[in-house]
Design a protein around this motif. Structure first.
Motif, PDB file in Angstrom:
ATOM      1  N   ASP A 218      -3.835   6.377  -0.677  1.00  0.00           N
ATOM      2  CA  ASP A 218      -4.501   7.401  -1.483  1.00  0.00           C
ATOM      3  C   ASP A 218      -3.853   8.772  -1.275  1.00  0.00           C
ATOM      4  O   ASP A 218      -3.651   9.534  -2.218  1.00  0.00           O
ATOM      5  CB  ASP A 218      -5.985   7.487  -1.119  1.00  0.00           C
ATOM      6  N   LEU A 222      -0.874   8.076  -4.454  1.00  0.00           N
ATOM      7  CA  LEU A 222      -1.600   8.664  -5.574  1.00  0.00           C
ATOM      8  C   LEU A 222      -1.278  10.149  -5.735  1.00  0.00           C
ATOM      9  O   LEU A 222      -1.261  10.671  -6.847  1.00  0.00           O
ATOM     10  CB  LEU A 222      -3.109   8.475  -5.378  1.00  0.00           C
ATOM     11  N   THR A 243      -0.129   7.180 -12.434  1.00  0.00           N
ATOM     12  CA  THR A 243      -1.291   7.255 -11.546  1.00  0.00           C
ATOM     13  C   THR A 243      -2.507   6.601 -12.192  1.00  0.00           C
ATOM     14  O   THR A 243      -3.286   5.910 -11.526  1.00  0.00           O
ATOM     15  CB  THR A 243      -1.598   8.716 -11.185  1.00  0.00           C
ATOM     16  N   LEU A 247      -4.924   3.524 -10.793  1.00  0.00           N
ATOM     17  CA  LEU A 247      -6.384   3.602 -10.726  1.00  0.00           C
ATOM     18  C   LEU A 247      -7.028   2.482 -11.544  1.00  0.00           C
ATOM     19  O   LEU A 247      -8.062   1.942 -11.155  1.00  0.00           O
ATOM     20  CB  LEU A 247      -6.857   4.970 -11.224  1.00  0.00           C
ATOM     21  N   GLY A 302      -1.726  -1.378  -7.395  1.00  0.00           N
ATOM     22  CA  GLY A 302      -2.883  -0.555  -7.037  1.00  0.00           C
ATOM     23  C   GLY A 302      -4.094  -1.381  -6.672  1.00  0.00           C
ATOM     24  O   GLY A 302      -4.782  -1.121  -5.684  1.00  0.00           O
TER      25      GLY A 302
END
Length: 388
Positions: A218, A222, A243, A247, A302
């Motif tokens: 994270d 990210l 990104t 997510l 992710g």
């Protein structure tokens, strides 16, 4: 203090609603603070330091949460943290003293640590063993949606003046309505733990490593993925969408991962997620210029990496109960703070040393260490079962 056990479904709705509200508020207030400081002429060093304070609060405050929970009880802790967070966010709007803002951000981080960590212990308390994976997966997915919605909300309400801070404060305070759903019936986490937080790292190394890994993810991937995208030739719009793809994987793949954890050995599921984490990091430099490969790879990557945290929470709820569970959760919170602090700096330096692929290489190395640890724990657990 004895606290009654609420209806499980009602409690599940309350926990998820409350955590979602807190996630939206937190992800709204963080960029609001950064944008406000930038307009007032502060440099990126001050803005970056301010942004690191919530992680520092998790690192420093989490070890005290089990003691405070035994002292005051779950209900008072949740309501106290909720009110403190709402007041501190509102106070950001009525003061422009930078030193006071630093203090407020620390307090917001402490209150959020209490709210998130007790909520994670609570949901593991009410989850049934046969559906624990799917229950935790829903919790993680909805929480991720909350974090993703905060920045979107800025585009709706704007980022100037006191109004956005008032909205953020009201959102976090709205979590209280979720707590009212359970009628004051909170889980009993007041029992003394049989181990300390430091001892937990030795007892549960794979859970600890998963928390550290996902916090590192994270904080580094990210945060720096849009920068990495631009440095490898993507437009700014496409870099930001990278990104978003990560997510999206966090949201849509947690339930299938949770289902696998309910049907198969959870240690093997978390190992599989770790292996996909290594593969995704190594494939990123090879696919970044190939859109048809990049987007599905980012979604799977992710989802798999965050899946290690989902399964870690599942295993934690499976293995620890009562006072042990809140101590385990606090240990995970401290590791989360550490990973969030170390991640951006480590990956940022790596991108300067190994241009431009230092970030994915660094994360691949971190994920590989996690995989080795998971293999070791599976092997030792199998040996222990064969030699009782």
């Amino acid at each position: 203090m004895t606290e009654n056990k609420p209806d499980n479904m009602l409690a599940l709705i309350a926990i998820i609603a409350a955590v979602t509200a807190m996630a939206v508020s937190l992800s709204l207030s963080i960029p609001l603070v950064s944008l406000s400081l930038e307009r007032r002429g502060y440099g990126s060093d001050i803005i970056g330091l301010m942004g690191s304070l919530p992680a520092l609060s998790f690192l420093l405050g989490s070890p005290f949460i089990p003691f405070w929970t035994r002292l005051f009880g779950v209900g008072k802790m949740l309501w106290g943290a909720l009110i403190l967070a709402a007041i501190c966010i509102l106070s950001l709007a009525i003061s422009d003293n930078i030193y006071f803002w630093f203090f407020l951000r620390l307090l917001i981080g402490f209150s959020m640590a209490i709210l998130f960590l007790i909520s994670e212990a609570w949901i593991n308390t009410i989850a049934r063993e046969e559906t624990r994976g799917r229950t935790i997966a829903i919790y993680v997915s909805v929480m991720t949606c909350g974090f993703a919605f905060g920045p979107v909300l800025i585009n709706i309400i704007g980022a100037e003046g006191v109004f956005p801070f008032i909205v953020s404060s009201l959102i976090v305070f709205s979590a209280g309505f979720a707590f009212l759903l359970v009628g004051g019936k909170f889980p009993d986490l007041s029992a003394q733990s049989k181990f300390s937080i430091l001892r937990f790292f030795k007892i549960a190394p794979m859970i600890s490593a998963a928390a550290l890994l996902v916090a590192f993810f994270d904080g580094s991937v990210l945060t720096l993925l849009p920068v990495y995208g631009v440095k490898t030739g993507q437009t700014m719009e496409m870099a930001v969408l990278m990104t978003s793809a990560l997510l999206a994987g966090n949201v849509v793949l947690q339930l299938p991962i949770g289902w696998l954890a309910d049907k198969y050995d959870r240690n093997w599921v978390i190992l599989g997620c770790g292996i996909l984490g290594v593969a995704g990091a190594l494939l990123l430099p090879l696919t970044v210029s190939e859109p048809y490969l990049l987007w599905p790879m980012l979604i799977i990557w992710g989802g798999a990496v965050v899946g290690t945290y989902t399964i870690a929470l599942v295993i934690m709820g499976q293995d620890f109960k009562g006072g042990d569970l809140i101590t385990a959760t606090a240990a995970v919170g401290a590791l989360w703070g550490l990973g969030s602090l170390v991640g951006p700096t480590t990956a940022g330096v790596a991108m300067e040393i190994i241009k431009p692929h230092g970030m994915p290489i660094t994360f691949a190395a971190a994920c590989f260490i996690f995989v080795l640890l998971a293999i070791w724990q599976i092997s030792t657990s199998k040996a222990a079962r064969n030699n009782p």
